[in-house]
Design an enzyme around this catalytic site. Structure first.
Site, mmCIF file in Angstrom:
data_model
loop_
_atom_site.group_PDB
_atom_site.id
_atom_site.type_symbol
_atom_site.label_atom_id
_atom_site.label_comp_id
_atom_site.label_asym_id
_atom_site.label_seq_id
_atom_site.Cartn_x
_atom_site.Cartn_y
_atom_site.Cartn_z
ATOM 1 N N GLU A 43 0.838 3.987 1.722
ATOM 2 C CA GLU A 43 1.278 4.471 3.030
ATOM 3 C C GLU A 43 2.455 3.658 3.560
ATOM 4 O O GLU A 43 3.419 4.228 4.087
ATOM 5 C CB GLU A 43 0.121 4.388 4.050
ATOM 6 C CG GLU A 43 -1.089 5.188 3.671
ATOM 7 C CD GLU A 43 -2.143 4.386 2.905
ATOM 8 O OE1 GLU A 43 -3.336 4.668 3.090
ATOM 9 O OE2 GLU A 43 -1.769 3.478 2.125
ATOM 10 N N CYS A 80 -2.823 0.166 7.250
ATOM 11 C CA CYS A 80 -2.073 1.416 7.117
ATOM 12 C C CYS A 80 -2.311 2.352 8.292
ATOM 13 O O CYS A 80 -1.396 3.074 8.712
ATOM 14 C CB CYS A 80 -2.400 2.075 5.788
ATOM 15 S SG CYS A 80 -1.851 1.056 4.395
ATOM 16 N N CYS A 135 -6.495 2.239 5.275
ATOM 17 C CA CYS A 135 -7.190 1.032 5.712
ATOM 18 C C CYS A 135 -6.707 0.657 7.112
ATOM 19 O O CYS A 135 -5.861 1.335 7.701
ATOM 20 C CB CYS A 135 -6.910 -0.102 4.729
ATOM 21 S SG CYS A 135 -5.188 -0.678 4.773
ATOM 22 N N HIS A 161 0.843 -1.194 0.000
ATOM 23 C CA HIS A 161 0.000 0.000 0.000
ATOM 24 C C HIS A 161 0.876 1.241 0.000
ATOM 25 O O HIS A 161 2.001 1.229 0.516
ATOM 26 C CB HIS A 161 -0.902 0.026 1.232
ATOM 27 C CG HIS A 161 -1.982 -1.002 1.209
ATOM 28 N ND1 HIS A 161 -3.158 -0.842 1.899
ATOM 29 C CD2 HIS A 161 -2.088 -2.197 0.587
ATOM 30 C CE1 HIS A 161 -3.934 -1.889 1.707
ATOM 31 N NE2 HIS A 161 -3.296 -2.734 0.914
#
Length: 145
Positions: free
Chosen positions: A49, A80, A77, A47
């Site tokens: 992040e 993260c 999410c 991801h």
């Protein structure tokens, strides 16, 4: 947010959902960048992040990012949001809210949960329309295929 949007646009080339992130230090200098690379790298943790936090930690030589700000185009999410707390990020700036999977105020609020040892200030809705439009166009193109 403009730099995070640039990262998000680059994610599209690899078939990844266009989410981008940057970490800036207390002086406003970018110390980490990231974009979604789940498809590109075959990595479920790829991801934006996580990529940006890893890059910042490497650049600064420390895991504790307690003087940095995470800027991301989409509300993080659960994974993260947890990584943001664990990195001791004091401020999160986000573009579009994620009512389906957001963990910074939409579905959950991990970053401000009183049960964790660190809480994060959340500044939401920064360039929200631009961030949301990028995601909407990506998913509309996916449905056409």
């Amino acid at each position: 947010m403009g730099l995070a949007l640039d990262e998000a646009r680059h994610a599209v080339a690899t078939g990844d959902v266009p989410v981008g992130a940057v970490v800036v230090d207390q002086h406003g200098a970018v110390v980490g960048r990231g974009r979604n690379v789940r498809e590109a790298d075959g990595d479920p943790t790829g991801h934006a992040e996580v990529q940006a936090l890893r890059a910042a930690a490497e650049a600064l030589g420390r895991w504790r990012l307690d003087d940095c700000t995470l800027v991301v185009t989409l509300e993080p999410c659960l994974m993260c949001a947890g990584a943001t707390v664990l990195a001791r990020i004091p401020r999160l700036v986000l573009g579009a809210w994620d009512p389906k999977a957001g963990a910074c105020g939409s579905q959950w609020d991990v970053v401000r949960d009183r049960r964790v040892n660190h809480r994060v200030e959340v500044v939401g809705g920064v360039r929200e329309d631009e961030c949301a439009t990028l995601l909407r166009h990506f998913f509309e193109a996916q449905r056409e295929d």
